[in-house]
Design an enzyme around this catalytic site. Structure first.
Site, PDB file in Angstrom:
ATOM      1  N   SER A 185       0.816  -1.106   0.095  1.00 37.02           N
ATOM      2  CA  SER A 185       0.030   0.039  -0.037  1.00 37.02           C
ATOM      3  C   SER A 185       0.966   1.442   0.044  1.00 37.02           C
ATOM      4  O   SER A 185       1.882   1.226   0.552  1.00 37.02           O
ATOM      5  CB  SER A 185      -1.137   0.025   1.196  1.00 37.02           C
ATOM      6  OG  SER A 185      -1.751  -1.280   1.197  1.00 37.02           O
ATOM      7  N   GLY A 186       0.340   2.238  -0.437  1.00 34.16           N
ATOM      8  CA  GLY A 186       1.019   3.521  -0.892  1.00 34.16           C
ATOM      9  C   GLY A 186       0.192   4.472  -0.114  1.00 34.16           C
ATOM     10  O   GLY A 186      -0.882   4.521   0.313  1.00 34.16           O
ATOM     11  N   SER A 189      -2.424   4.502  -3.504  1.00 34.77           N
ATOM     12  CA  SER A 189      -3.227   3.549  -3.951  1.00 34.77           C
ATOM     13  C   SER A 189      -2.677   2.219  -3.267  1.00 34.77           C
ATOM     14  O   SER A 189      -1.663   2.193  -2.587  1.00 34.77           O
ATOM     15  CB  SER A 189      -2.437   3.185  -5.556  1.00 34.77           C
ATOM     16  OG  SER A 189      -1.162   3.198  -5.640  1.00 34.77           O
ATOM     17  N   VAL A 191      -1.672  -2.110  -4.223  1.00 32.15           N
ATOM     18  CA  VAL A 191      -1.293  -2.978  -5.165  1.00 32.15           C
ATOM     19  C   VAL A 191      -1.460  -4.352  -5.010  1.00 32.15           C
ATOM     20  O   VAL A 191      -1.042  -4.689  -3.951  1.00 32.15           O
ATOM     21  CB  VAL A 191       0.236  -2.712  -5.503  1.00 32.15           C
ATOM     22  CG1 VAL A 191       0.834  -3.513  -6.762  1.00 32.15           C
ATOM     23  CG2 VAL A 191       0.751  -1.380  -5.853  1.00 32.15           C
ATOM     24  N   LYS A 206      -2.761  -1.890  -9.951  1.00 34.02           N
ATOM     25  CA  LYS A 206      -2.864  -0.784  -8.883  1.00 34.02           C
ATOM     26  C   LYS A 206      -4.001  -0.292  -8.723  1.00 34.02           C
ATOM     27  O   LYS A 206      -4.471   0.479 -10.078  1.00 34.02           O
ATOM     28  CB  LYS A 206      -1.598   0.290  -9.076  1.00 34.02           C
ATOM     29  CG  LYS A 206      -1.339   1.432  -8.010  1.00 34.02           C
ATOM     30  CD  LYS A 206      -0.400   2.027  -8.232  1.00 34.02           C
ATOM     31  CE  LYS A 206      -0.319   3.146  -9.424  1.00 34.02           C
ATOM     32  NZ  LYS A 206       0.774   4.059  -9.467  1.00 34.02           N
ATOM     33  N   ASP A 303       9.991  11.585  -8.889  1.00 37.79           N
ATOM     34  CA  ASP A 303       9.641  10.918  -7.864  1.00 37.79           C
ATOM     35  C   ASP A 303      10.601   9.505  -7.794  1.00 37.79           C
ATOM     36  O   ASP A 303      10.008   8.433  -7.372  1.00 37.79           O
ATOM     37  CB  ASP A 303       8.012  10.355  -7.739  1.00 37.79           C
ATOM     38  CG  ASP A 303       7.665   9.958  -6.350  1.00 37.79           C
ATOM     39  OD1 ASP A 303       8.367  10.376  -5.421  1.00 37.79           O
ATOM     40  OD2 ASP A 303       6.549   9.303  -6.453  1.00 37.79           O
ATOM     41  N   ASN A 308       9.964   3.278  -5.374  1.00 38.82           N
ATOM     42  CA  ASN A 308       9.372   3.272  -6.776  1.00 38.82           C
ATOM     43  C   ASN A 308      10.293   2.584  -7.699  1.00 38.82           C
ATOM     44  O   ASN A 308      10.066   2.481  -8.846  1.00 38.82           O
ATOM     45  CB  ASN A 308       9.164   4.808  -7.410  1.00 38.82           C
ATOM     46  CG  ASN A 308       8.000   5.305  -6.539  1.00 38.82           C
ATOM     47  OD1 ASN A 308       7.147   4.723  -6.008  1.00 38.82           O
ATOM     48  ND2 ASN A 308       7.982   6.625  -6.637  1.00 38.82           N
ATOM     49  N   ASP A 321       5.869   3.712 -11.334  1.00 36.09           N
ATOM     50  CA  ASP A 321       5.239   5.014 -10.438  1.00 36.09           C
ATOM     51  C   ASP A 321       5.133   6.408 -11.300  1.00 36.09           C
ATOM     52  O   ASP A 321       6.227   6.996 -10.686  1.00 36.09           O
ATOM     53  CB  ASP A 321       5.203   4.980  -9.005  1.00 36.09           C
ATOM     54  CG  ASP A 321       4.303   5.892  -8.169  1.00 36.09           C
ATOM     55  OD1 ASP A 321       3.585   6.757  -9.044  1.00 36.09           O
ATOM     56  OD2 ASP A 321       4.245   5.912  -7.063  1.00 36.09           O
TER      57      ASP A 321
END
Length: 778
Positions: A185-186, A189, A191, A206, A303, A308, A321
């Site tokens: 989890s981010g 989102s 995954v 995602k 990013d 990522n 990402d």
């Protein structure tokens, strides 16, 4: 008689057709008012006219509204619905399933041109997104064919088909995929690992955690899809397959990286593991090649961080990402993918002014992003944001990799790392000066002095890694050529040659990227063995705990000592508690979950029953601070979890770099090496003296000899002899019971230290150490 026109009092987005009554004919005809000039009446807002025309989806009144406070003015387009930014990406209807796309063949003129799919036509707000990447070279079909159920001549969706769109979109996912597990989890989102019902392959999907709540979130999602679609496939870029929208929630299907992210890999390292320098150079090569591919298409990732960067099943790094990615204009592009600079970034000004998004857009997006890897130009001058900004993020990522410490999000340490002072946190002798110098050059505060991608790829260690990869593929080609020669010459040994070919084909499949696997496989094997040992310990600990609970139910049971299990993130050793209520509440858990901070070296027969925890001072930056004559209590960077803190005293079990790697060059720590040797000798002498005194000054010949006789313990675990001191919470002796001050019977916990061997130590005692020695709780 001339016909009369009924002019609307509100300007409309699309020209309407006005009906004209003709006296000569009974029929009616319509005329367009697209060429009519607006009248003063059209500037007024008529509520009746608005409510009447609102029923027609093709006629939207132009009613400007003030922008939201959280929305930059450049993003507000009051004429367009929210779905416009995402619905114009595809011509597929929501009733078309993903299996239709995957089952398509070459269609000649029916191939989808995604380069022109990002139009500006506004569509209905109920439209949904479904995009497939025609740049995928992994598919043998080469391109997708529009299913027959899709009307190719229509630019708008049928509003009647969207009445039950939520059910259709849900079936799009359920009919084509089976969820295997959740990968992570981010911030935005989740995954999932899924298995396709169509081809049986595994993918990563995602899913956005929340529905789109405004322009920013929708444009951020659309930006990620645009960036993924516009990039051709590359070995070091995560492969994009398709995306769709479901109930204002975006789903993106990409390739699956079985080994997780680089952050997961670093977190799984044990304290006695240290990354080999050759593996770090190999990772750096993969990241630089992926960023070079992204920059060659005039795009900034913005990013780059370990979360990522994903590790594939072949052991190489893939960049994913693209939620923060921005597109550079194609004009004045003279870099040719050289990392954003010519002659040390002399053409920086021409690239910095070519961002397709304005400054407010970039600043707003990074408020939601990660500031730990953010370049300093985002705060100083956002006009300087360009390709070297990604290089700075790469430098911070590998700086975290070699130091093993988490990067700060803000504050003085954040500014210190961006003020060309990162060398103060590097550990001398851990890695070569060449690697340290490349990382420091990537973290230069001045954007014109920052190293470029071409200069990094020209590094001799990077060239050595590339040569090893090239030699491996050349060996594979030589094996194939030898097999062909054997097939042509040995016509009588067909069976033997067939067996050789089969064996060599298997070897070819296993040897692809075998160089990467050789570097990273030992770490994965060690992690697997460590997990098996931990699982075995958990099972054994559970069995011992069951036996302990059974004995506690009987009156004749002997009180067993608590099991010591040190956990990261627990309270420090200086936190002393002596409250009676806390003793009653935490009596069962305190001994198991926190370490005992005194030494019982004189317990000859009970040392196996009581765990003794020792601390390792080499796991953090304290050794570097001692070399700089700083206090070890003020650690410059917050340490990571217990598994991420790297130990420099366990170099025997680590994988050392290859001897042919360059370790010469400018010595960054020539003066510090001499100081470190002197300090290490002093530390060894201090440790020998401390070993004689034990923990917290309990001497080996002190009162602990009275603990040899375990028969003095009664059923409650206390000493039956009143002349002997009782052990309080955390194993500290209760010196006295003070009565008075309203709190009768309050206990005073203290630690007895021996200052006989070092009388001058009391003069150097800091306030923090005094608090750790004496603490009174009510």
């Amino acid at each position: 008689m001339e016909p009369t026109y009924s002019i609307p009092s509100t300007p409309l987005k699309t020209p309407i057709r006005i009906t004209v009554n003709n006296g000569h004919n009974s029929g009616q005809h319509s005329l367009s008012l697209s060429t009519c000039k607006p009248t003063p009446e059209q500037n007024a807002f008529n509520l009746n006219m608005f409510s009447e025309k609102k029923k027609n989806q093709y006629q939207t009144p132009k009613c400007p509204s003030p922008p939201l406070k959280s929305t930059p003015a450049s993003r507000v387009n009051s004429n367009l619905p929210l779905i416009h930014h995402i619905s114009s990406l595809s011509m597929f209807s929501p009733t078309t399933s993903l299996s239709d796309f995957m089952n398509c063949e070459n269609g000649g003129s029916n191939n989808i041109d995604f380069s022109s799919s990002f139009g500006s036509s506004s569509l209905n707000s109920n439209n949904t997104l479904s995009i497939n990447n025609n740049n995928n070279n992994n598919n043998n079909n080469g391109g997708y064919k529009i299913p027959s159920s899709v009307n190719k001549n229509s630019n708008n969706y049928n509003s009647n088909s969207n009445s039950n769109s939520s059910n259709n979109v849900i079936s799009l996912f359920d009919k084509n995929f089976d969820v295997v597990c959740k990968l992570g989890s981010g911030s935005f989102s989740d995954v999932f690992k899924v298995k396709s019902k169509f081809d049986g392959n595994s993918y990563a999907i995602k899913q956005a955690r929340h529905q789109f709540r405004g322009f920013q979130e929708r444009e951020r999602a659309v930006r990620e899809v645009k960036a993924a679609v516009s990039l051709p496939p590359h070995t070091n870029v995560l492969q994009y397959y398709s995306s769709w929208e479901q109930n204002n929630t975006l789903f993106i299907q990409t390739e699956l990286c079985e080994n997780g992210s680089l952050q997961d890999f670093l977190d799984s390292l044990s304290p006695d593991q240290i990354l080999s320098e050759e593996l770090i150079w190999n990772f750096l090569l993969d990241v630089c090649l992926g960023i070079q591919h992204i920059h060659s298409y005039n795009m900034l990732h913005l990013d780059i961080k370990p979360e990522n960067l994903f590790i594939s099943s072949q052991g190489n790094i893939k960049i994913g990402d693209f939620g923060m990615a921005v597109k550079l204009e194609t004009t004045n592009n003279n870099n040719n993918g050289n990392g954003g600079c010519q002659s040390n970034n002399t053409s920086m000004d021409s690239d910095c002014n070519n961002l397709s998004l304005d400054e407010d857009d970039i600043f707003f997006d990074f408020l939601e992003g990660d500031s730990r890897y953010l370049a300093y130009e985002f705060l100083l001058d956002k006009k300087q944001i360009s390709k070297p900004s990604d290089i700075f993020s790469i430098g911070v990522t590998f700086f975290e990799m070699v130091t093993g410490n988490e990067m700060p999000t803000n504050g003085p340490l954040w500014e210190q790392l961006r003020s060309d002072k990162a060398i103060d946190f590097l550990e001398p002798g851990k890695y070569s000066d060449s690697l340290y110098q490349v990382i420091l050059d990537m973290m230069k505060s001045n954007i014109t002095e920052r190293i470029s991608l071409d200069q990094i790829l020209l590094n001799e260690n990077i060239q050595l890694v590339q040569q090893k990869r090239l030699n491996q593929f050349q060996n594979i080609d030589n094996i194939e050529n030898d097999n062909n020669n054997n097939n042509n010459t040995d016509n009588n040994n067909n069976n033997n040659t067939d067996n050789i070919n089969n064996d060599n084909n298997d070897d070819n499949n296993n040897n692809i990227n075998n160089y990467n696997l050789k570097l990273i496989t030992p770490y994965f094997q060690y992690q697997k063995e460590r997990k098996d040992e931990e699982l075995k310990e958990i099972i054994e600990f559970g069995e011992i705990r069951e036996i302990k609970e059974k004995f506690e139910h009987h009156q004749f049971a002997i009180p067993t000592p608590h099991f010591v299990r040190s956990n990261a993130g627990r309270s420090s050793s200086s936190s002393l508690f002596s409250d009676e209520e806390e003793d009653d509440d935490d009596d069962d858990d305190s001994g198991r979950d926190s370490p005992i901070h005194f030494s019982l070296n004189n317990l000859n027969n009970s040392s196996s029953n009581i765990g003794i925890s020792e601390s390792n001072s080499n796991n953090s930056f304290s050794s570097i601070l001692e070399e700089n004559n700083e206090s070890s209590s003020s650690s410059p960077l917050p340490s990571l979890s217990f598994s991420r803190r790297l130990s420099t005293s366990s170099l025997v079990t680590t994988i050392s770099p290859k001897p042919n790697f360059n370790t010469s060059g400018n010595k960054l720590f020539s003066n510090e090496n001499n100081n470190s040797n002197n300090n290490n000798n002093n530390n060894n002498n201090n440790q020998n003296n401390n070993n004689n005194n034990g923990f917290y000054g309990f001497t080996n010949n002190g009162s602990c000899n009275n603990l040899n006789n375990l028969n003095n313990l009664n059923s409650s675990g206390e000493f039956s002899n009143s002349s002997k001191k009782k052990l309080g919470k955390r194993g500290l002796p209760l010196l006295d019971v003070v009565n008075g001050g309203g709190n009768s019977g309050s206990k005073v916990c203290a630690i007895k230290r021996s200052f006989d061997s070092h009388p001058q130590e009391s003069d150097k005692m800091s306030p923090r150490n005094l608090l750790s020695l004496f603490q009174e709780t009510n």
